[in-house]
Design an enzyme around this catalytic site. Structure first.
Site, short mmCIF file in Angstrom:
data_model
loop_
_atom_site.label_atom_id
_atom_site.label_comp_id
_atom_site.label_asym_id
_atom_site.label_seq_id
_atom_site.Cartn_x
_atom_site.Cartn_y
_atom_site.Cartn_z
N ASP A 51 0.82 -1.21 0.00
CA ASP A 51 0.00 0.00 0.00
C ASP A 51 0.86 1.26 0.00
O ASP A 51 2.08 1.20 0.18
CB ASP A 51 -0.91 0.01 1.22
CG ASP A 51 -2.00 -1.04 1.15
OD1 ASP A 51 -2.35 -1.46 0.03
OD2 ASP A 51 -2.51 -1.45 2.22
N TYR A 108 6.90 -9.94 6.70
CA TYR A 108 6.83 -8.51 6.95
C TYR A 108 7.40 -8.20 8.33
O TYR A 108 7.41 -9.04 9.23
CB TYR A 108 5.38 -8.02 6.92
CG TYR A 108 4.78 -7.86 5.55
CD1 TYR A 108 4.82 -6.62 4.89
CD2 TYR A 108 4.16 -8.92 4.92
CE1 TYR A 108 4.25 -6.48 3.64
CE2 TYR A 108 3.59 -8.78 3.66
CZ TYR A 108 3.64 -7.55 3.03
OH TYR A 108 3.08 -7.40 1.78
#
Length: 246
Positions: A51, A108
Site C-alpha cells: 500500500d 513482513y
C-alpha cells in the site's frame, strides 16, 4: 526469456506498488526504466502489492523480453531509477516462473520506536510516553494465537475483492531491542491491510485495553470493526519473498 529482478524501495514517495491512474507507483517507475533501456513495451509483474507508504527491503518481480540482457543491465536500471528504488539482481528463470504465484511465503516487519528519533521519522511509527509500560510478553502470548487460525477476515480491509480470507501464518512474534519494537510475521499470503490491523490489535493487548482471550474472540468474530486500529504505513516493511528455486 523471463527474468526476475530482486529489489527494494522506500515507499514514502509512492502510492503503493501497483500502477494506478494519476498517482506515482513503484511498478510504474520500474516499467519506465526497463522500457527506456530496452526500447520496448514491457510490464513487470510483482510478487505482491504494498500500500501507499509501505516499504520493501526485498521484493521480486518478473518480466519477459526477447532482447539480450547484458551483464550491465542491473547497473543501468539503477542509473535510470530514482534513488529510493534499488535493483540488486537480474535473474534468468524458467519461462513459466511467476513472481506472484510461485512465492511460497512472504515476511513482513512492523517497526515501532518507543520515544522520539528524528532520523527514523519515515521508517518507524514513533510512540511516546503513554506506551512506556507496554507489555511485550502479553503481546507475544497473543501473537502465538495467530498460528492457531486460518481465517483472518477480522483483520482484512473492508470491501475487498478477495475470494478467501484464509492465510497460513507460520511465524508471529515481537522483538524489543532497547527503544526499537519490531513485529515479525510470515505467511503464505496476506490480506489487504492485514499486518497493520494485527499490529494495532496486538498493541491494544500490550496496553491492557483488551485481554489475550479478547484477541482470540476478535479473530473468531470475523468482524473488522472488533479489531484495533490500522497502524500507519510508514513502519511496515516487506522483508522477504521466498521461492523454491531462488
Amino acid at each position: 526469456m523471463r527474468y526476475f529482478i530482486e529489489l527494494s524501495y522506500n515507499g514514502k514517495n509512492y502510492h503503493g506498488w501497483q500502477i494506478q491512474p494519476d498517482a506515482i507507483s513503484v511498478q510504474e517507475e520500474i516499467n519506465n526504466a526497463i522500457n527506456k533501456i530496452l526500447q520496448s513495451n514491457i510490464a513487470i509483474v510483482g510478487a505482491g502489492r504494498t500500500d501507499a507508504g509501505v516499504h520493501a527491503s526485498q521484493m521480486y518481480a518478473h518480466f519477459d523480453t526477447s532482447k539480450i540482457i547484458d551483464a550491465n543491465f542491473t547497473y543501468k536500471l539503477n542509473v535510470v531509477l530514482p534513488n529510493d528504488i534499488v535493483i540488486y539482481n537480474t535473474i534468468p528463470v524458467a519461462e513459466d516462473a511467476h513472481a506472484r504465484f510461485d512465492a511460497v511465503s512472504r515476511s513482513y516487519e512492523y517497526k515501532i520506536w518507543l520515544g522520539r528519533n528524528p532520523f527514523l521519522l519515515d521508517t518507524t511509527w514513533q510512540l511516546h510516553h503513554k506506551y512506556k509500560n507496554i507489555n511485550v510478553e502479553l503481546m507475544n502470548e497473543a501473537a502465538t494465537i495467530l498460528l492457531e487460525y486460518e481465517d483472518f477476515e477480522c483483520f482484512s480491509k473492508v470491501k475487498t475483492d478477495v475470494h478467501t480470507f484464509i492465510c497460513e501464518i507460520s511465524n508471529a512474534k515481537w522483538v524489543l531491542n532497547e527503544n526499537e519494537l519490531t513485529f515479525h510475521i510470515t505467511a503464505n499470503r496476506f490480506l489487504r491491510n492485514m499486518v497493520r490491523a494485527i499490529v494495532g490489535t496486538l498493541l491494544d493487548v500490550g496496553m491492557g485495553k483488551i485481554s489475550v482471550n479478547d484477541f482470540k474472540k476478535i479473530i473468531e468474530s470475523k468482524n473488522r470493526s472488533n479489531a484495533g486500529l490500522s497502524v500507519p504505513a510508514k513502519g511496515l516493511f516487506l522483508t522477504n519473498v521466498a521461492y523454491n528455486y531462488i
